[in-house]
Design a protein around this motif. Structure first.
Motif, short mmCIF file in Angstrom:
data_model
loop_
_atom_site.label_atom_id
_atom_site.label_comp_id
_atom_site.label_asym_id
_atom_site.label_seq_id
_atom_site.Cartn_x
_atom_site.Cartn_y
_atom_site.Cartn_z
N UNK A 1 0.89 -1.16 0.00
CA UNK A 1 0.00 0.00 0.00
C UNK A 1 0.93 1.21 0.00
N UNK A 2 1.07 1.85 -1.17
CA UNK A 2 2.09 2.89 -1.35
C UNK A 2 1.45 4.27 -1.30
N UNK A 3 1.92 5.08 -0.34
CA UNK A 3 1.48 6.48 -0.21
C UNK A 3 2.48 7.36 -0.95
N UNK A 4 1.98 8.30 -1.76
CA UNK A 4 2.90 9.14 -2.54
C UNK A 4 3.31 10.42 -1.80
N UNK A 5 2.80 10.61 -0.58
CA UNK A 5 3.12 11.82 0.19
C UNK A 5 3.64 11.45 1.56
#
Length: 383
Positions: free
Chosen positions: A81-85
């Motif tokens: 689960x990749x958060x870009x911020x």
């Protein structure tokens, strides 16, 4: 310090409540949107105060400002689960907590992004809260057909916004080591270490142990006591792990102190390489003994004489009894100082046989150290 310890403890309580009560989010889970592999979705979280959350009951907690999304994998694999911020509210008394929970309300993975000043971070570390990351991304092995939930809460003052995408995770593994811990007071609280292969890319929780470093079970010295002779004493140290294996000497160093004069000597073992921590053993150095030169009978008593022993000695003790094992009618008399080399004992029975022996002692601080007893002599008192 701009924040009291009680506030920090409140934050710790918040984290604990979230870990122990995932089912409190049942309301959110029922309404959670379904997200799919490769789909990018937006998380827009306004901030909620920690004290406000702690004041809510379970029903209110479920309806508060938490984000929840549902994901059901089509095959068993590692997913990220990749958060870009990143969470960048530095020094603003804030934290973002995200975790993946399964349909049985068990936590699969969790990330914490903490934004406190340096002093408060040290206090949190002292309380055992050390898992901190700038980005809440997570990766774990998920099972085909099971429902999983991404749950997020933003505690603090500023809103947090990020795009999130779920991908199949590709490990970037490396080898590492966690040293076996040696407690400095109680060996019952020593813990295993390990060599392992791991991946922490995007908060991945993969870890495979390749070799166990067994915890220390016992530390012993070749001798527990010595007799003073003016030379340093260095008993051999033997350390065994919980499997009964001797530790290689490359895993520790030994330093002796106070190991020449009469008293309690110390052996500090400092662990290294596969182990960390230290432990201190002690042993005694007792004064050199003396011997009786004569024991002569007197009226209902006797006079004992002995050889002078003044080095590292405070005084002498005479002991007498009516049996050779010194168990019957045993009495001990202390002679202070080293110049007096005789002692007369009176008020005994007449025509009575006594066994007599002598030893030295030295006072160090508030503790006495004794030599071994001399060979006994016998005497029969006069009537």
């Amino acid at each position: 310090m701009k924040k009291t310890l009680s506030i920090i403890l409140s934050i710790v309580m918040l984290i604990s409540s979230m870990l122990s009560a995932v089912n409190a989010f049942a309301y959110k889970k029922a309404e959670a949107p379904t997200v799919t592999l490769g789909e990018s979705f937006e998380v827009n979280m306004k901030a909620v105060s920690a004290l406000k959350i702690l004041a809510l009951d379970e029903d209110d907690l479920a309806k508060s400002d938490f984000y929840c999304a549902k994901f059901t994998p089509e095959k068993t694999a590692y997913y990220e689960f990749v958060f870009d911020t990143d969470y960048t509210d530095a020094d603003d008394d804030s934290m973002l907590i995200a975790f993946i929970g399964d349909e049985k309300d068990e936590i699969v993975n969790m990330s914490m992004c903490l934004a406190f000043d340096e002093e408060d971070m040290k206090e949190l570390e002292e309380l055992g809260i050390t898992d901190n990351t700038a980005n809440p991304s997570m990766a774990s092995q998920l099972t085909k057909g099971k429902a999983y939930y991404l749950i997020i809460v933003n505690v603090g003052k500023k809103a947090y916004k990020s795009n999130v995408v779920i991908n199949e995770h590709t490990h970037k593994t490396y080898n590492d080591k966690e040293k076996a811990y040696v407690d400095d007071e109680d060996l019952e609280f020593c813990f295993d270490g390990s060599y392992y292969t791991t991946c922490d890319e995007n908060g991945c929780d993969y870890m495979k142990t390749t070799k166990t470093i067994y915890a220390v079970k016992s530390i012993s010295l070749s001798k527990s006591s010595y007799t003073y002779d003016g030379k340093e004493k260095k008993p051999t140290v033997t350390i065994k792990d919980r499997k009964g294996n001797k530790l290689d000497k490359s895993n520790y160093s030994v330093k002796y102190s106070s190991n020449k004069k009469v008293g309690t000597a110390k052996v500090k073992i400092t662990f290294k390489n596969d182990y960390e921590g230290s432990f201190t053993k002690t042993f005694k150095i007792n004064p050199k003994g003396t011997s009786l030169t004569s024991v002569k009978a007197t009226k209902k008593g006797f006079t004992a004489k002995w050889k002078k022993q003044s080095t590292q000695t405070t005084g002498y003790q005479i002991q007498y009894a009516t049996d050779s094992k010194f168990t019957k009618s045993k009495k001990t008399v202390t002679v202070k100082g080293t110049k007096n080399l005789s002692k007369t004992v009176s008020k005994l029975g007449g025509k009575k046989k006594y066994y007599v022996r002598v030893r030295t002692y030295k006072t160090v601080g508030d503790k006495k150290y004794y030599s071994s007893w001399s060979k006994a002599k016998t005497v029969t008192t006069k009537k």
